[in-house]
Motif scaffolding. Structure first.
Motif, PDB file in Angstrom:
ATOM      1  N   ARG A  31       0.831  -1.210   0.000  1.00  0.00           N
ATOM      2  CA  ARG A  31       0.000   0.000   0.000  1.00  0.00           C
ATOM      3  C   ARG A  31       0.863   1.258   0.000  1.00  0.00           C
ATOM      4  O   ARG A  31       0.511   2.243  -0.610  1.00  0.00           O
ATOM      5  CB  ARG A  31      -0.927  -0.010   1.212  1.00  0.00           C
ATOM      6  CG  ARG A  31      -1.814   1.202   1.309  1.00  0.00           C
ATOM      7  CD  ARG A  31      -2.910   1.007   2.352  1.00  0.00           C
ATOM      8  NE  ARG A  31      -3.565   2.229   2.668  1.00  0.00           N
ATOM      9  CZ  ARG A  31      -4.428   2.866   1.876  1.00  0.00           C
ATOM     10  NH1 ARG A  31      -4.709   2.361   0.703  1.00  0.00           N
ATOM     11  NH2 ARG A  31      -5.004   3.982   2.254  1.00  0.00           N
ATOM     12  N   LEU A  32       2.000   1.222   0.658  1.00  0.00           N
ATOM     13  CA  LEU A  32       2.891   2.374   0.684  1.00  0.00           C
ATOM     14  C   LEU A  32       3.376   2.720  -0.724  1.00  0.00           C
ATOM     15  O   LEU A  32       3.500   3.892  -1.073  1.00  0.00           O
ATOM     16  CB  LEU A  32       4.089   2.107   1.602  1.00  0.00           C
ATOM     17  CG  LEU A  32       5.060   3.261   1.800  1.00  0.00           C
ATOM     18  CD1 LEU A  32       4.361   4.450   2.451  1.00  0.00           C
ATOM     19  CD2 LEU A  32       6.239   2.832   2.633  1.00  0.00           C
ATOM     20  N   GLU A  89       4.962  10.084  10.357  1.00  0.00           N
ATOM     21  CA  GLU A  89       3.668   9.882  11.010  1.00  0.00           C
ATOM     22  C   GLU A  89       2.621   9.389  10.016  1.00  0.00           C
ATOM     23  O   GLU A  89       1.829   8.494  10.328  1.00  0.00           O
ATOM     24  CB  GLU A  89       3.199  11.177  11.661  1.00  0.00           C
ATOM     25  CG  GLU A  89       3.989  11.570  12.885  1.00  0.00           C
ATOM     26  CD  GLU A  89       3.642  12.963  13.395  1.00  0.00           C
ATOM     27  OE1 GLU A  89       2.755  13.622  12.801  1.00  0.00           O
ATOM     28  OE2 GLU A  89       4.275  13.388  14.370  1.00  0.00           O
ATOM     29  N   ARG A  90       2.626   9.948   8.826  1.00  0.00           N
ATOM     30  CA  ARG A  90       1.635   9.541   7.819  1.00  0.00           C
ATOM     31  C   ARG A  90       1.885   8.118   7.330  1.00  0.00           C
ATOM     32  O   ARG A  90       0.949   7.349   7.106  1.00  0.00           O
ATOM     33  CB  ARG A  90       1.640  10.521   6.650  1.00  0.00           C
ATOM     34  CG  ARG A  90       1.108  11.880   7.066  1.00  0.00           C
ATOM     35  CD  ARG A  90       1.085  12.828   5.919  1.00  0.00           C
ATOM     36  NE  ARG A  90      -0.266  13.364   5.856  1.00  0.00           N
ATOM     37  CZ  ARG A  90      -0.787  13.955   4.813  1.00  0.00           C
ATOM     38  NH1 ARG A  90      -0.088  14.083   3.724  1.00  0.00           N
ATOM     39  NH2 ARG A  90      -2.004  14.422   4.857  1.00  0.00           N
ATOM     40  N   VAL A  91       3.152   7.768   7.143  1.00  0.00           N
ATOM     41  CA  VAL A  91       3.487   6.409   6.711  1.00  0.00           C
ATOM     42  C   VAL A  91       3.114   5.406   7.797  1.00  0.00           C
ATOM     43  O   VAL A  91       2.547   4.352   7.512  1.00  0.00           O
ATOM     44  CB  VAL A  91       4.987   6.305   6.335  1.00  0.00           C
ATOM     45  CG1 VAL A  91       5.411   4.859   6.142  1.00  0.00           C
ATOM     46  CG2 VAL A  91       5.256   7.118   5.072  1.00  0.00           C
ATOM     47  N   ASN A  92       3.411   5.727   9.050  1.00  0.00           N
ATOM     48  CA  ASN A  92       3.043   4.831  10.158  1.00  0.00           C
ATOM     49  C   ASN A  92       1.534   4.701  10.280  1.00  0.00           C
ATOM     50  O   ASN A  92       1.031   3.637  10.641  1.00  0.00           O
ATOM     51  CB  ASN A  92       3.669   5.309  11.469  1.00  0.00           C
ATOM     52  CG  ASN A  92       5.142   4.982  11.540  1.00  0.00           C
ATOM     53  OD1 ASN A  92       5.605   4.045  10.898  1.00  0.00           O
ATOM     54  ND2 ASN A  92       5.885   5.755  12.304  1.00  0.00           N
ATOM     55  N   CYS A  94      -0.415   4.644   7.778  1.00  0.00           N
ATOM     56  CA  CYS A  94      -0.737   3.692   6.709  1.00  0.00           C
ATOM     57  C   CYS A  94      -0.519   2.260   7.186  1.00  0.00           C
ATOM     58  O   CYS A  94      -1.336   1.383   6.935  1.00  0.00           O
ATOM     59  CB  CYS A  94       0.130   3.986   5.483  1.00  0.00           C
ATOM     60  SG  CYS A  94       0.128   2.695   4.239  1.00  0.00           S
ATOM     61  N   TYR A  95       0.588   2.020   7.883  1.00  0.00           N
ATOM     62  CA  TYR A  95       0.882   0.681   8.387  1.00  0.00           C
ATOM     63  C   TYR A  95      -0.031   0.294   9.542  1.00  0.00           C
ATOM     64  O   TYR A  95      -0.273  -0.875   9.780  1.00  0.00           O
ATOM     65  CB  TYR A  95       2.335   0.586   8.855  1.00  0.00           C
ATOM     66  CG  TYR A  95       3.332   0.339   7.736  1.00  0.00           C
ATOM     67  CD1 TYR A  95       3.416  -0.901   7.127  1.00  0.00           C
ATOM     68  CD2 TYR A  95       4.200   1.334   7.321  1.00  0.00           C
ATOM     69  CE1 TYR A  95       4.327  -1.139   6.124  1.00  0.00           C
ATOM     70  CE2 TYR A  95       5.116   1.101   6.313  1.00  0.00           C
ATOM     71  CZ  TYR A  95       5.182  -0.139   5.722  1.00  0.00           C
ATOM     72  OH  TYR A  95       6.081  -0.367   4.730  1.00  0.00           O
ATOM     73  N   GLY A  96      -0.477   1.283  10.303  1.00  0.00           N
ATOM     74  CA  GLY A  96      -1.346   0.991  11.435  1.00  0.00           C
ATOM     75  C   GLY A  96      -0.601   0.845  12.748  1.00  0.00           C
ATOM     76  O   GLY A  96      -1.199   0.605  13.787  1.00  0.00           O
TER      77      GLY A  96
END
Length: 161
Positions: A31-32, A89-92, A94-96
């Motif tokens: 997804r990233l 923060e935005r990527v994390n 996405c990962y949850g």
């Protein structure tokens, strides 16, 4: 087509290949890669691409979380340096969970971004010969006449809405 005679969506055909390529570069969640613009925003996505995710070796003193390497367009790396925490923060999100501990930025030239930077050429409708032919009537050299006709057709097609 599958064995039942039904067509498969292209996404289904490519899903496994995308997963394999992503996992080879450390992306456990593709997804990233596939939704980079939505995750970081259009302004950041225009100047940066995710390159790889490196997970630290377990042991004493190992940093928490993985390292995301981002490929940045030239001088834009300085801007990304200031926005690293927001991007992390935005990527994390996405990962949850807190998967990315730090972001490393690598600078790259415009050739790394050329495939998306170059707009696709619009198909132009050729001009009718009756509009272009009178413009090149007095030219006796065949090659020059054909070149001028092609130029005239191109100019006429660009000047019309």
């Amino acid at each position: 087509m599958d064995r039942h005679g039904q067509f498969k969506p292209a996404a289904d055909l490519l899903r496994q290949k995308i997963r394999e390529i992503g996992e080879a570069r450390g992306f456990s969640a593709t997804r990233l890669l596939t939704h980079w613009t939505e995750i970081v925003g259009a302004s950041v996505a225009a100047i940066a691409r995710p390159l790889e995710v490196r997970h630290p070796r377990p042991g004493k003193g190992a940093p928490e979380g993985a390292t995301l390497t981002v490929l940045a367009l030239g001088a834009a790396a300085l801007r990304l340096e200031m926005e690293k925490e927001r991007i992390r923060e935005r990527v994390n999100a996405c990962y949850g969970y807190n998967a990315i501990g730090r972001i490393k930025i690598k600078q790259a030239g415009p050739e790394s971004f050329a495939e998306e930077a170059a707009p696709a050429p619009k198909p132009s409708s050729p001009q009718p010969l009756d509009e272009v032919a009178p413009l090149t009537e007095g030219v006796s050299n065949t090659e020059l006449r054909l070149a001028l006709a092609a130029l005239a057709a191109n100019v006429l097609s660009k000047s019309r809405p």
